[in-house]
Design a protein around this motif. Structure first.
Motif, PDB file in Angstrom:
ATOM      1  N   PRO B  89       7.066  -3.511   7.653  1.00 29.46           N
ATOM      2  CA  PRO B  89       6.382  -3.032   8.851  1.00 29.46           C
ATOM      3  C   PRO B  89       5.077  -3.785   9.143  1.00 29.46           C
ATOM      4  O   PRO B  89       4.780  -4.055  10.311  1.00 29.46           O
ATOM      5  N   GLU B 125       2.003  -4.568  -1.698  1.00 30.48           N
ATOM      6  CA  GLU B 125       3.150  -4.016  -0.991  1.00 30.48           C
ATOM      7  C   GLU B 125       2.754  -2.663  -0.399  1.00 30.48           C
ATOM      8  O   GLU B 125       1.826  -2.015  -0.865  1.00 30.48           O
ATOM      9  N   CYS B 126       3.488  -2.269   0.608  1.00 30.30           N
ATOM     10  CA  CYS B 126       3.197  -1.119   1.489  1.00 30.30           C
ATOM     11  C   CYS B 126       2.201  -0.094   0.930  1.00 30.30           C
ATOM     12  O   CYS B 126       2.391   0.491  -0.118  1.00 30.30           O
ATOM     13  N   LEU B 127       1.138   0.119   1.696  1.00 28.94           N
ATOM     14  CA  LEU B 127       0.105   1.060   1.270  1.00 28.94           C
ATOM     15  C   LEU B 127       0.158   2.373   2.047  1.00 28.94           C
ATOM     16  O   LEU B 127      -0.772   3.173   2.004  1.00 28.94           O
ATOM     17  N   GLY B 128       1.228   2.597   2.776  1.00 31.78           N
ATOM     18  CA  GLY B 128       1.344   3.861   3.495  1.00 31.78           C
ATOM     19  C   GLY B 128       0.453   3.915   4.717  1.00 31.78           C
ATOM     20  O   GLY B 128      -0.163   4.933   5.010  1.00 31.78           O
ATOM     21  N   CYS B 130       1.633   1.973   7.598  1.00 31.48           N
ATOM     22  CA  CYS B 130       2.483   1.059   8.356  1.00 31.48           C
ATOM     23  C   CYS B 130       2.268   1.156   9.861  1.00 31.48           C
ATOM     24  O   CYS B 130       2.483   0.198  10.585  1.00 31.48           O
ATOM     25  N   GLY B 131       1.879   2.321  10.342  1.00 31.34           N
ATOM     26  CA  GLY B 131       1.673   2.496  11.778  1.00 31.34           C
ATOM     27  C   GLY B 131       0.367   1.901  12.255  1.00 31.34           C
ATOM     28  O   GLY B 131       0.107   1.834  13.448  1.00 31.34           O
ATOM     29  N   TYR B 132      -0.475   1.517  11.326  1.00 30.61           N
ATOM     30  CA  TYR B 132      -1.782   0.994  11.691  1.00 30.61           C
ATOM     31  C   TYR B 132      -1.889  -0.470  11.268  1.00 30.61           C
ATOM     32  O   TYR B 132      -2.948  -0.971  10.942  1.00 30.61           O
TER      33      TYR B 132
ATOM     34  N   THR C  88       6.713   4.920   5.814  1.00 32.31           N
ATOM     35  CA  THR C  88       6.373   6.343   5.722  1.00 32.31           C
ATOM     36  C   THR C  88       4.870   6.524   5.543  1.00 32.31           C
ATOM     37  O   THR C  88       4.287   5.971   4.611  1.00 32.31           O
ATOM     38  N   PHE C  89       4.256   7.283   6.441  1.00 33.53           N
ATOM     39  CA  PHE C  89       2.815   7.553   6.301  1.00 33.53           C
ATOM     40  C   PHE C  89       2.471   8.903   6.907  1.00 33.53           C
ATOM     41  O   PHE C  89       1.407   9.102   7.448  1.00 33.53           O
ATOM     42  N   ARG C 123      -0.816   9.107  -4.277  1.00 34.78           N
ATOM     43  CA  ARG C 123      -0.833   7.677  -4.602  1.00 34.78           C
ATOM     44  C   ARG C 123      -2.280   7.208  -4.753  1.00 34.78           C
ATOM     45  O   ARG C 123      -3.168   7.603  -3.991  1.00 34.78           O
ATOM     46  N   TYR C 126      -4.782   6.181  -1.912  1.00 31.62           N
ATOM     47  CA  TYR C 126      -5.358   7.182  -1.002  1.00 31.62           C
ATOM     48  C   TYR C 126      -6.607   7.804  -1.651  1.00 31.62           C
ATOM     49  O   TYR C 126      -6.709   9.014  -1.806  1.00 31.62           O
ATOM     50  N   ALA C 242       6.271   6.706  12.957  1.00 36.93           N
ATOM     51  CA  ALA C 242       6.901   5.608  13.688  1.00 36.93           C
ATOM     52  C   ALA C 242       6.022   4.372  13.615  1.00 36.93           C
ATOM     53  O   ALA C 242       4.809   4.447  13.779  1.00 36.93           O
ATOM     54  N   CYS C 243       6.666   3.226  13.347  1.00 37.59           N
ATOM     55  CA  CYS C 243       5.901   1.991  13.224  1.00 37.59           C
ATOM     56  C   CYS C 243       6.763   0.794  13.578  1.00 37.59           C
ATOM     57  O   CYS C 243       7.914   0.954  13.969  1.00 37.59           O
ATOM     58  N   PRO C 249       2.644   3.568  17.855  1.00 33.04           N
ATOM     59  CA  PRO C 249       2.948   3.955  16.476  1.00 33.04           C
ATOM     60  C   PRO C 249       2.133   5.183  16.100  1.00 33.04           C
ATOM     61  O   PRO C 249       1.046   5.400  16.641  1.00 33.04           O
TER      62      PRO C 249
END
Ligand SMILES: Cc1cc2nc3c(=O)[nH]c(=O)nc-3n(C[C@H](O)[C@H](O)[C@H](O)COP(=O)(O)O)c2cc1C
Ligand code: SF4
Ligand code: SF4
Ligand code: FES
Ligand code: FES
Lengths: 369, 163, 450
Positions: B89, B125-128, B130-132, C88-89, C123, C126, C242-243, C249
């Motif tokens: 993403p 790798e993906c840090l959660g 993805c939408g930003y 996923t966020f 995680r 965060y 959504a991304c 997004p």
């Protein structure tokens, strides 16, 4: 309720056997024996918590139990799956198992150096056996193999991480047989490695047992290293009155003439340390590394090696010899370092079977010919 | 000698008290985080040995854990660590360009630290977030919707804070 | 506009803090729960039809009823806030902006399960959200919702936050438990399941953040009322993150009756594809689930409109369908390269494999290398079949589902976009500068216009 111990009926490759509750599929298969038994690279019945990792023992469960006869959706690790009454298991008769297992073998060999010609384990390596029995020819891997830096872990044990298949057995030995674990698994994923992280010496009376549980040549005996090939030596069962608490004192001596080259624990059919009076026959480091004079031992006689392995070559007439060429065994790689052993050695001359010789083999036995 | 300061010791004890008696090993991850912050942003062997002693476990248990998790640095890092996400993403939103831009601006490669010891660039790798995307982690928080201009100003702010 | 149950108060100023949250009706479900029998709460959750929001979609009420209750052994509730599945966020959003809803749900769940101590495993990255949660826990403690004898009910409820340290695998529930015990995140071999032997070998329930938050409206409105929202076995509302290539997004709470097309193109949700580009493909439920080309995404193979729910998204199985998964919705526009995207995912799974079992440890790295070779114009035609074979040998043969999660994206990419892989092999120079675009679609009618 009745007090009698119930047994469970399990059918593996069309052979039915009654086993005690709590038995795993693999243990049940070992009770039947022969080809029915799935290969096991990580499970070790004497090490609690072992198994489940290598995935070579995958089998198909065609029916879960009499009560719930549905098949299990995935292949299961037989070493960690308990039998249920009425369970039907397919190992060699399964259509899925051989392919999945060949896949696992390919994965295990993917980054394996295949340096058998210079590896001390050659001849008694479970990965070699696995490759013969369940692998496919040739590698499809076109990338550089992973390598690791050599690490010194003390005067007795050599760690050759590149060969490790991460079965975790040696860490269980360290946890369960020794007081202070100094080595373990560091890093993760395809970089995971057996290490002490800081090159500490592994120093404990029972640490040598790691060598015996290691299915490959990742942990080898430094006091034996390069001294000889396994198949040049002749194994005899021996014992001594060892004073170390916990040491069974019963060993196999790997001899040439009257010289003791190597001392190991005695192994059973499955390549595991033999049990004596229900207890695993672990041996101490004094027996293993520091008692190399034959006089210290009472020799009982020739070791019976029932395991199908290269060690058996030239020693046991009844064994099936591997038919493949070395090239085939090594996945198409031409052997570089292999030499014709007859050129350099007196022993192992064709036509002489070690099992015919009484007592330790000596070059004179061969010269007589 | 390596030793936590008093407030951290209190914090460590508070963390250990979260678990049942004898389960103090559970505090390992949080305590390693504290150690990394307090002892220069990475975990040297003596630091890990100290943590082992504090939690009454074998040093190898600490090494095993510290080397498993990607947030623990086992080598020294710069004062500011740019951890830029490069997974799917973020890649769809141009993370590659951001990574290239940082490389050329700081004149370092991924995994390297600037010669003044100020910045380290890592790809993660993906840090959660993805939408930003594209985004990176900098210290405690995230920097999101990265652009070249934003990267410039982040570098600028870091430099002026350090002086 | 659909019902909102979790985010209905999200725009209230200061909802992050206890006072506002309480004034808006927060903690009512705890008051209600403490007057109920624990088993009745479990029944209510069963009635609601709530399915785990962490990815597997397992019915939550059923999971709770499996929890072993041996005498004298503590039970634990663990909240899975590891959120690391690419795309996923959503959990982050709940915890960051309305943390008390999670705490409220966890208190109810703790009471229902008889767990006096619960942990939120978040995680490690965060870090600032950990502070927000700890602040919220403190507020709840100060107001008698946590601690000893909460609200005079005689029930003790302690709650702690534990930070991970960077490992996707710790989202897998048994790896999470290992990590919480201060170990490497190696998934355990099951059985035994956590419900029997979990944290410190005690019976344990692991639930996702959103699952636990959803317990709040279920108690407030009743399981039956909750079950009426949505369709079929997709009850209640679901958070979708959504991304990718979309105009808006973000996090959307949907009731599971809207169509995928509406979700992508309506201004209420993603707002269409930026710059007037066309939709190429989409991974609807987090990076592990199969990618679908636009035509199969919007319409099922049977020709029906595909809806944003568990059943419809998986309609057609893996041959023509995908999965709801964790609700990570990744959209790819016409200029994106499937091979490259798949490569980044393969790299992700290689990076995140714990390395315990051989198919995953060795197979993920192999797939990554081959995908990189193809992507950079160095692939051979046989590599595509090889990839297919490798993923097949990983899938189903590993200790934990990470193996499957690594295999499925590769399988789906080859299944639906094989021509794009072949084009890379046949055009080693061109593929470095050009994109395959939408040539997949012999019949471009299926590609909806924005
Ligand atoms: C590799 C892997 C990663 C996972 N990551 C997460 C995660 O980040 N968050 C989560 O809630 N569940 C994750 N899961 C699912 C959990 O194992 C578990 O099913 C879930 O926490 C159960 O909660 P639920 O029933 O409320 O969904 C993951 C599973 C696997 C196999
Ligand atoms: S060194 Fe040997 S025993 Fe230890 S994990 Fe590797 S292969 Fe197994
Ligand atoms: S499938 Fe991968 S992540 Fe899961 S246990 Fe095996 S190696 Fe570890
Ligand atoms: S022997 Fe069963 S998985 Fe290794
Ligand atoms: S892909 Fe970069 S944050 Fe998820």
């Amino acid at each position: 309720m009745s007090e009698e111990i119930k047994t469970m009926k399990v059918t593996i490759d069309n052979i039915t056997i009654d086993v005690a509750p709590g038995t795993t599929i693999l243990q049940a298969a070992r009770q039947i024996g022969g080809d029915v038994t799935p290969p096991a690279m990580c499970y070790y019945s004497k090490l609690e918590g072992s198994g489940g990792k290598c995935r070579t023992c995958l089998v198909e469960v065609a029916a879960g139990s009499t009560a719930d006869p549905r098949p299990m959706p995935k292949l299961v690790a037989s070493c960690r799956t308990g039998v249920m009454d009425g369970m039907i298991v397919k190992n060699m008769t399964s259509e899925k198992v051989p392919e999945a297992r060949a896949g696992v073998v390919e994965f295990l060999l993917l980054n394996h150096p295949l340096d058998c010609p210079i590896c001390d384990q050659a001849g008694e390596c479970h990965l070699q056996d696995l490759g013969y029995d369940h692998g496919k020819e040739g590698t499809r891997y076109q990338f550089a193999r992973r390598t690791f830096k050599k690490e010194d872990i003390g005067p007795f044990i050599q760690l050759h991480m590149t060969r490790c298949i991460l079965c975790y057995r040696c860490t269980y030995v360290a946890n369960q047989l020794t007081d202070n674990r100094v080595h373990g698994v560091v890093d993760r994923g395809d970089h995971a490695a057996i290490s002490t992280y800081i090159s500490k010496a592994i120093d404990n009376e029972f640490s040598g047992n790691m060598i015996d549980v290691c299915p490959v040549g990742a942990l080898t005996d430094k006091t034996f290293r390069f001294k000889n090939r396994v198949w040049f030596t002749k194994p005899v069962d021996a014992h001594r009155n060892c004073k170390t608490p916990g040491c069974c004192g019963k060993t196999t001596l790997w001899m040439r003439g009257s010289e003791v080259f190597r001392v190991t624990a005695r192994k059973d059919t499955w390549g595991e340390v033999q049990s004596f009076d229900g207890k695993p026959g672990w041996i101490c480091n004094t027996c293993r590394f520091e008692t190399k004079n034959a006089e210290s031992w009472t020799i009982e006689g020739l070791t019976t090696i029932s395991r199908h392995s290269v060690i058996g070559v030239n020693k046991y007439k009844t064994l099936d010899m591997p038919k493949e060429t070395t090239k085939a065994v090594m996945n198409g790689v031409e052997p570089k370092l292999l030499m014709d052993i007859h050129n350099i050695s007196e022993v192992n001359k064709p036509g002489v079977h070690l099992s015919d010789i009484k007592g330790p083999a000596h070059s004179t036995n061969f010269k007589k010919q | 000698m390596i030793q936590f300061n008093e407030t951290t010791i209190l914090k460590v004890n508070e963390i250990i008290a979260r678990y049942p008696e004898g389960k103090q090993k559970s505090a390992l991850l949080p305590v390693l985080h504290l150690a990394q912050v307090e002892f220069g942003g990475w975990l040297a062997v003596p630091v890990m040995d100290y943590v082992a002693q504090l939690l009454q476990i074998e040093p190898i248990e600490v090494y095993e854990v510290a080397s498993f998790y990607s947030m623990y640095n086992l080598k020294p890092v710069g004062k500011y660590v740019f951890e830029v996400c490069q997974t799917g993403p973020c890649m769809l939103n141009g993370s590659d360009n951001i990574i290239d831009y940082i490389k050329s601006t700081l004149n370092i490669n991924v995994g390297e630290t600037t010669t003044d010891g100020m910045f380290t660039l890592k790809t993660v790798e993906c840090l959660g977030a993805c939408g930003y995307a594209p985004m990176m982690q900098l210290g405690k928080t995230y920097r999101e919707h990265l652009t070249k201009e934003k990267v410039d100003s982040i570098i600028e702010t870091c430099r002026s804070k350090a002086n | 506009m659909g019902r909102k149950l979790l985010l209905d108060k999200i725009n209230v100023e200061g909802i992050r803090h206890y006072d506002v949250y309480r004034k808006e009706g927060g903690y009512r479900s705890v008051e209600k729960a403490l007057k109920m029998q624990p088993n009745d709460i479990v029944e209510e959750v069963k009635k609601s039809g709530l399915r785990g929001r962490g990815g597997a979609g397992f019915p939550t009420g059923m999971k709770w009823s499996f929890l072993a209750k041996p005498d004298g052994v503590p039970r634990y509730l663990v909240c899975n806030a590891d959120e690391s599945e690419p795309g996923t966020f959503k959990d982050r959003f709940l915890m960051e902006f309305i943390p008390h809803i999670l705490i409220e749900g966890m208190i109810v769940a703790s009471f229902a399960l008889g767990s006096n101590t619960s942990y939120i495993y978040i995680r490690g990255e965060y870090d600032w959200i950990t502070d927000i949660l700890e602040q919220a826990i403190k507020e709840a403690n100060d107001n008698g919702w946590l601690g000893k004898n909460i609200q005079g009910s005689g029930f003790d409820c302690q709650m702690y936050v534990q930070r991970g340290a960077g490992a996707y695998i710790c989202g897998e529930e048994t790896a999470l438990i290992e990590s919480l015990e201060g170990k490497r995140g190696n998934p355990r071999i099951k059985p035994p399941f956590p419900a029997i032997k979990g944290l410190w070998d005690c019976p344990t329930v692991v639930n996702n953040v959103e699952t636990l938050a959803a317990v709040v409206p279920i108690l407030n409105e009743g399981g039956d009322a909750y079950a009426k929202i949505g369709v079929g076995r997709s009850t209640g509302t679901k958070l979708i993150s959504a991304c990718g290539n979309i105009n808006k997004p973000g996090i959307y709470e949907i009731d599971m009756t809207i169509s995928v097309e509406e979700f992508i193109y309506s201004d209420e949700y993603c707002g269409g594809i930026p710059n007037g580009k066309k939709l190429k493909a989409c991974i609807p439920g987090g990076s592990s689930v199969p990618i679908l080309p636009a035509n199969l995404l919007l319409t099922t193979a049977k020709g029906e409109k595909r809806l944003m729910n568990y059943e419809s998204l998986s309609d057609g199985g893996f041959a023509t369908g995908s999965m709801m998964g964790s609700g990570g919705f990744i959209v790819l526009d016409e200029d994106q390269c499937i091979v490259k995207h798949t490569y980044t995912l393969a790299r992700f799974y290689r990076h995140e494999s714990c390395g315990q079992c051989s198919p995953c440890r060795e197979g993920t790295g192999w797939m990554e290398k081959i995908l990189l070779a193809i992507e950079s114009g160095k692939g051979k035609m046989s590599d595509i079949d090889l990839l297919w074979d490798i993923q097949r040998k990983i899938e189903g043969n590993t200790i934990c589902p990470l193996g499957d999660a690594a295999a499925w994206p590769v399988a789906a990419a080859i299944r639906h976009f094989r021509d794009e892989f072949e084009w890379h092999v046949n055009n080693p120079e061109k593929c470095l500068t050009e994109n395959f675009g939408l040539r997949h679609y012999a019949d471009p009618v299926y590609v909806a216009e924005s």
